[in-house]
Design a protein around this motif. Structure first.
Motif, PDB file in Angstrom:
ATOM      1  N   LEU A 163       2.465  -0.092   2.034  1.00  0.00           N
ATOM      2  CA  LEU A 163       1.361   0.271   1.142  1.00  0.00           C
ATOM      3  C   LEU A 163       1.604   1.613   0.466  1.00  0.00           C
ATOM      4  CD1 LEU A 163      -1.639  -0.702   3.457  1.00  0.00           C
ATOM      5  CD2 LEU A 163      -0.927  -1.919   1.393  1.00  0.00           C
ATOM      6  N   VAL A 170      -5.106  -6.390  -0.135  1.00  0.00           N
ATOM      7  CA  VAL A 170      -3.664  -6.653  -0.156  1.00  0.00           C
ATOM      8  C   VAL A 170      -3.267  -7.589   0.970  1.00  0.00           C
ATOM      9  CG1 VAL A 170      -1.362  -5.618  -0.011  1.00  0.00           C
ATOM     10  CG2 VAL A 170      -3.175  -4.420  -1.238  1.00  0.00           C
ATOM     11  N   LEU A 198       0.478  -1.333  -5.651  1.00  0.00           N
ATOM     12  CA  LEU A 198      -0.138  -1.422  -4.325  1.00  0.00           C
ATOM     13  C   LEU A 198       0.886  -1.373  -3.187  1.00  0.00           C
ATOM     14  CD1 LEU A 198      -2.725  -4.238  -5.120  1.00  0.00           C
ATOM     15  CD2 LEU A 198      -3.079  -1.756  -5.150  1.00  0.00           C
ATOM     16  N   LEU A 199       2.117  -1.762  -3.489  1.00  0.00           N
ATOM     17  CA  LEU A 199       3.198  -1.696  -2.505  1.00  0.00           C
ATOM     18  C   LEU A 199       4.315  -0.821  -3.057  1.00  0.00           C
ATOM     19  CD1 LEU A 199       3.527  -5.389  -1.198  1.00  0.00           C
ATOM     20  CD2 LEU A 199       2.427  -3.443  -0.058  1.00  0.00           C
ATOM     21  N   GLY A 223      -2.579   1.497  -2.542  1.00  0.00           N
ATOM     22  CA  GLY A 223      -2.649   0.282  -1.737  1.00  0.00           C
ATOM     23  C   GLY A 223      -3.475   0.455  -0.482  1.00  0.00           C
ATOM     24  N   ARG A 224      -3.451   1.656   0.082  1.00  0.00           N
ATOM     25  CA  ARG A 224      -4.261   1.893   1.285  1.00  0.00           C
ATOM     26  C   ARG A 224      -5.750   1.767   0.979  1.00  0.00           C
ATOM     27  NH1 ARG A 224      -3.249   7.335   3.799  1.00  0.00           N
ATOM     28  NH2 ARG A 224      -2.036   7.908   1.959  1.00  0.00           N
ATOM     29  N   ALA A 271      -6.398  -1.918   1.145  1.00  0.00           N
ATOM     30  CA  ALA A 271      -5.562  -2.551   2.169  1.00  0.00           C
ATOM     31  C   ALA A 271      -6.043  -3.938   2.545  1.00  0.00           C
ATOM     32  CB  ALA A 271      -5.497  -1.651   3.411  1.00  0.00           C
TER      33      ALA A 271
END
Length: 412
Positions: free
Chosen positions: A395, A406, A382-383, A399-400, A403
Motif C-alpha cells: 500500500l 483495496v 494505491l499500490l 492506499g492506506r 485499505a
C-alpha cells in the motif's frame, strides 16, 4: 508439561461441525513449525463504554454463576484443555496476550497465576512477548510492578483521547492525563514495551483535540501507538445517540484527515507504520502477538467468546461467562461452533490480512483477476509501483487511507 484430562465435547456444537477437542490431522500437520500464541479474554468492565460492542460485562450485566474472583481458575481450566488437545507434541508459545474487557480489574496475582500456568503447561520461547491490556484508572505503579514480576513484558493502555469532552462522549472514566501517567508508571515498573491506544473521529473532536492527543502520547515513554478510526457499531449506546440525532455520524473526510495527521506526527517523532493502524519505534517494539494474527498463524483463545485458529480449524467459545464456567466445571469444551477452512478460504484470509502490513504480500498469492486489479491499483496510486515491479503488493500512503477498499478489490 502436558496434563492429561478427559476431553468431553461441547454439548451444543451443530451436527457435522468439526470438533476443536479433537484436532483433525490437517490442523496438526504444521503445528510444530507454525508460530503459536495464546489469547486470554477477561470479559469484565467497571462500566460499558458507549462505542464498545466487545463481549464484556459489567457487574450488573453478569447475573448469577460468574464472578471475577473465580475467573483465573476457570481460564486455567481451559488452558489445561488446550494443552491436552494440542499435545503430546505441544507447540512452543511465542506470544501471550491478555485482553478484554479490562484485564486489570482482576488482581495482579490472578493474571500472574495464568501466566505461571502457561509456563507449567507449555514450552514457552525465550523472550516470549507477554502483553496485557489495561485501563489507565485501574493500575498504579505497584500493580504494574507485580505484573512485571509475574512475567508480563508489555502493556497496552487504552488512552483514546487527551480531550475531556471526547472521553465523555466515549464514556471513558479516566481523566485526560491519566493514560500518560500510567505509561510512565509502567516504564518505572520495568516494562520496556508500552503502547497507548487512540481513537479518532469521535463526534465533537476538533483538529486541535486530535493534535493535543498525539502530542500527549509523544510526551510519554511509549514505543508503540495504535490509532483507530471510530466505528459506530449497531446496538451500542453511541449508535443509539447518533440515531436519535444527539450526535453526528463520524465524517469519512475528517477520518482521513485525522489519519494523515497521525501518520505525519508519529513519523516525525520516530515512529514508523508496520500495519495500517499501528506504529512502532523499532521492529522490537512491534506487537508480535498481533503480527501472529496478521500472518494467519495459530492461536488458542481462552475465555468467553474467544476465537481460536489452528491449522485452518477455527472455533469460538460460548459468550456468557456463566455458560463458559458451567461447561468447564462439567468437564465439557466451551466451544460454541467451529469451521474447517478450505485452501481457498485460507488463501483469501492471507491476502486480506497481509495487505494491511508494511511489507505487503507477494503478488503470486493473488488470483489472476487479483493481479490484474493490483496493476490497476498501481496506476491509481494505491499500490507502490516499485514494490509491484519486484512482485509485491504494498500500500502507498494513499492506499492506506482506502485499505479496506483495496483489499476488497483484490479479493473479489
Amino acid at each position: 508439561m502436558n496434563t492429561a484430562l478427559p476431553l468431553l465435547p461441547a454439548p451444543g456444537l451443530p451436527a457435522g461441525s468439526p470438533r476443536p477437542d479433537r484436532l483433525p490431522e490437517s490442523a496438526r500437520e504444521h503445528l510444530g513449525s507454525t508460530p503459536f500464541g495464546l489469547y486470554v479474554h477477561v470479559p469484565f468492565c467497571a462500566t460499558r463504554c458507549g462505542y464498545c460492542d466487545f463481549n464484556t460485562y459489567t457487574s450488573d450485566e453478569l447475573g448469577p454463576g460468574a464472578n471475577r474472583a473465580e475467573y483465573a481458575g476457570t481460564a486455567i481450566a481451559e488452558l489445561r484443555r488446550a494443552a491436552a488437545t494440542l499435545g503430546p507434541d505441544l507447540p512452543t508459545v511465542s506470544t501471550v496476550f491478555v485482553g478484554g474487557g479490562t484485564p486489570t480489574l482482576l488482581p495482579a496475582g490472578d493474571l500472574a497465576a495464568v501466566v505461571a500456568e502457561i509456563h507449567r503447561l507449555f514450552p514457552v520461547a525465550d523472550g516470549a512477548e507477554v502483553t496485557t491490556e489495561a485501563n489507565p484508572e485501574t493500575v498504579d505503579r505497584g500493580y504494574l510492578s507485580r505484573l512485571r514480576e509475574g512475567g508480563f513484558t508489555r502493556v497496552s493502555l487504552g488512552m483514546q483521547s487527551a480531550a475531556e469532552h471526547v472521553l465523555a462522549v466515549l464514556d471513558r472514566r479516566h481523566t485526560p492525563g491519566r493514560a500518560v501517567e500510567a505509561a510512565r508508571d509502567a516504564r518505572a515498573a520495568g516494562f520496556e514495551h508500552v503502547n497507548l491506544d487512540l481513537i479518532y473521529g469521535t463526534p465533537g473532536e476538533t483538529d486541535a483535540d486530535w493534535a493535543a492527543s498525539l502530542d500527549a502520547v509523544l510526551s510519554g515513554p511509549v514505543d508503540h501507538v495504535s490509532a483507530y478510526a471510530l466505528i459506530v457499531e449497531q446496538g451500542t449506546r453511541l449508535a443509539r445517540r447518533i440515531a436519535r440525532g444527539e450526535l453526528p455520524m463520524p465524517d469519512d473526510d475528517v477520518l482521513a484527515d485525522r489519519y494523515e495527521q497521525a501518520d505525519a506526527t508519529l513519523r516525525k517523532a520516530g515512529f514508523e507504520w508496520y500495519e495500517v493502524s499501528n506504529w512502532a519505534t523499532s521492529d522490537a517494539a512491534r506487537c508480535r502477538h498481533n503480527e501472529l494474527y496478521w500472518a494467519n498463524a495459530n492461536w488458542w483463545g481462552v475465555g468467553p467468546g474467544a476465537h481460536s485458529h489452528v491449522g485452518g480449524l477455527r472455533w469460538w467459545n460460548v459468550k456468557h461467562p456463566a455458560a463458559y464456567a458451567d461447561r468447564l466445571t462439567a468437564g465439557l469444551s466451551p466451544a460454541q461452533d467451529a469451521e474447517l477452512l478450505d485452501d481457498d478460504d485460507r488463501a483469501l484470509e492471507t491476502v486480506m490480512l497481509g495487505l494491511r502490513l508494511r511489507e505487503g504480500l507477494a503478488l503470486g498469492l493473488l488470483s489472476d483477476a487479483g493481479r490484474l486489479r493490483a496493476a490497476e491499483s498501481v496506476a491509481r496510486g494505491l499500490l507502490d509501483p516499485a514494490a509491484h515491479a519486484t512482485g509485491r503488493a504494498v500500500l502507498t500512503d494513499r492506499g492506506r487511507l482506502l485499505a479496506d477498499a483495496v483489499v476488497r478489490d483484490l479479493t473479489d
